[in-house]
Design a protein around this motif. Structure first.
Motif, PDB file in Angstrom:
ATOM      1  N   LYS A  38     -52.138 -23.516  11.589  1.00 57.71           N
ATOM      2  CA  LYS A  38     -52.689 -23.739  12.934  1.00 57.71           C
ATOM      3  C   LYS A  38     -52.196 -25.061  13.505  1.00 57.71           C
ATOM      4  O   LYS A  38     -51.816 -25.142  14.676  1.00 57.71           O
ATOM      5  CB  LYS A  38     -54.217 -23.725  12.889  1.00 57.71           C
ATOM      6  N   ARG A  39     -52.193 -26.104  12.685  1.00 58.60           N
ATOM      7  CA  ARG A  39     -51.729 -27.413  13.156  1.00 58.60           C
ATOM      8  C   ARG A  39     -50.246 -27.364  13.511  1.00 58.60           C
ATOM      9  O   ARG A  39     -49.814 -27.952  14.501  1.00 58.60           O
ATOM     10  CB  ARG A  39     -51.991 -28.470  12.102  1.00 58.60           C
ATOM     11  N   GLY A  40     -49.467 -26.650  12.716  1.00 59.71           N
ATOM     12  CA  GLY A  40     -48.039 -26.495  13.017  1.00 59.71           C
ATOM     13  C   GLY A  40     -47.814 -25.780  14.340  1.00 59.71           C
ATOM     14  O   GLY A  40     -46.946 -26.163  15.123  1.00 59.71           O
ATOM     15  N   ARG A  41     -48.610 -24.748  14.599  1.00 62.28           N
ATOM     16  CA  ARG A  41     -48.487 -24.029  15.873  1.00 62.28           C
ATOM     17  C   ARG A  41     -48.848 -24.935  17.047  1.00 62.28           C
ATOM     18  O   ARG A  41     -48.204 -24.910  18.086  1.00 62.28           O
ATOM     19  CB  ARG A  41     -49.391 -22.802  15.876  1.00 62.28           C
ATOM     20  N   VAL A  42     -49.897 -25.743  16.872  1.00 62.53           N
ATOM     21  CA  VAL A  42     -50.299 -26.658  17.945  1.00 62.53           C
ATOM     22  C   VAL A  42     -49.199 -27.686  18.197  1.00 62.53           C
ATOM     23  O   VAL A  42     -48.851 -27.983  19.349  1.00 62.53           O
ATOM     24  CB  VAL A  42     -51.638 -27.350  17.601  1.00 62.53           C
ATOM     25  N   LEU A  43     -48.628 -28.251  17.128  1.00 59.34           N
ATOM     26  CA  LEU A  43     -47.568 -29.241  17.283  1.00 59.34           C
ATOM     27  C   LEU A  43     -46.341 -28.640  17.969  1.00 59.34           C
ATOM     28  O   LEU A  43     -45.736 -29.263  18.849  1.00 59.34           O
ATOM     29  CB  LEU A  43     -47.184 -29.826  15.923  1.00 59.34           C
ATOM     30  N   LEU A  44     -45.960 -27.434  17.573  1.00 51.75           N
ATOM     31  CA  LEU A  44     -44.818 -26.783  18.213  1.00 51.75           C
ATOM     32  C   LEU A  44     -45.114 -26.472  19.675  1.00 51.75           C
ATOM     33  O   LEU A  44     -44.237 -26.596  20.533  1.00 51.75           O
ATOM     34  CB  LEU A  44     -44.433 -25.511  17.460  1.00 51.75           C
ATOM     35  N   GLY A  45     -46.341 -26.065  19.961  1.00 52.51           N
ATOM     36  CA  GLY A  45     -46.717 -25.771  21.345  1.00 52.51           C
ATOM     37  C   GLY A  45     -46.662 -27.007  22.229  1.00 52.51           C
ATOM     38  O   GLY A  45     -46.141 -26.961  23.346  1.00 52.51           O
ATOM     39  N   THR A  46     -47.180 -28.125  21.713  1.00 51.95           N
ATOM     40  CA  THR A  46     -47.149 -29.351  22.514  1.00 51.95           C
ATOM     41  C   THR A  46     -45.717 -29.867  22.670  1.00 51.95           C
ATOM     42  O   THR A  46     -45.369 -30.390  23.728  1.00 51.95           O
ATOM     43  CB  THR A  46     -48.034 -30.447  21.891  1.00 51.95           C
ATOM     44  N   ALA A  47     -44.906 -29.713  21.646  1.00 55.55           N
ATOM     45  CA  ALA A  47     -43.504 -30.134  21.751  1.00 55.55           C
ATOM     46  C   ALA A  47     -42.778 -29.290  22.796  1.00 55.55           C
ATOM     47  O   ALA A  47     -41.984 -29.804  23.592  1.00 55.55           O
ATOM     48  CB  ALA A  47     -42.816 -30.027  20.404  1.00 55.55           C
ATOM     49  N   LYS A  48     -43.055 -27.998  22.809  1.00 57.25           N
ATOM     50  CA  LYS A  48     -42.429 -27.109  23.789  1.00 57.25           C
ATOM     51  C   LYS A  48     -42.877 -27.466  25.204  1.00 57.25           C
ATOM     52  O   LYS A  48     -42.055 -27.530  26.125  1.00 57.25           O
ATOM     53  CB  LYS A  48     -42.799 -25.660  23.469  1.00 57.25           C
ATOM     54  N   GLU A  49     -44.172 -27.719  25.385  1.00 55.50           N
ATOM     55  CA  GLU A  49     -44.682 -28.104  26.705  1.00 55.50           C
ATOM     56  C   GLU A  49     -44.072 -29.429  27.167  1.00 55.50           C
ATOM     57  O   GLU A  49     -43.683 -29.570  28.326  1.00 55.50           O
ATOM     58  CB  GLU A  49     -46.199 -28.232  26.680  1.00 55.50           C
TER      59      GLU A  49
END
Length: 121
Positions: A38-49
């Motif tokens: 879950k933390r990895g998905r959040v980090l990737l999402g914020t990096a993409k944004e």
């Protein structure tokens, strides 16, 4: 397929991990794994944004592709490109006598044998 891991290999790794951890510690480590995912998905999402905010929506991703800097590709394209076309002679150049010029070398074409000098070192 991430890092060459197929579903079967991941399943074998999971079974081995379950056997090594045992039934007492398995729920705790499963919860830790779920949190990490879950933390990895959040980090990737914020990096993409953040990347979209900084670069904008009209980004040409081909210009940001690092594969375009592969030396093998650059050399291959340079060797297989057509020879540059000489600029058209202007009116002032036509009035003056043409200087003696060297012969233009033939361009390398795929499938042809390049010239070879056996005495060259």
């Amino acid at each position: 397929m991430i890092f060459g891991l197929t579903f079967e290999k991941l399943l074998v790794i999971g079974v081995i991990a379950a056997m090594l951890l045992g039934p007492e510690r398995l729920p705790k480590y499963a919860e830790l794994l779920a949190r990490a995912v879950k933390r990895g998905r959040v980090l990737l999402g914020t990096a993409k944004e953040r990347m979209q905010d900084e670069l904008g929506d009209d980004v040409d991703w081909r210009t940001l592709d690092p594969r375009q800097y592969d030396p093998r590709r650059i050399i291959r394209e340079a060797l297989l490109d057509d020879a540059p076309v000489a600029p058209a002679a202007s009116a002032s150049a036509a009035a003056s006598p043409a200087p003696a010029s060297r012969p233009v070398p033939e361009t390398f074409r795929p499938g042809t044998v390049p010239p070879f000098d056996s005495e060259a070192t």
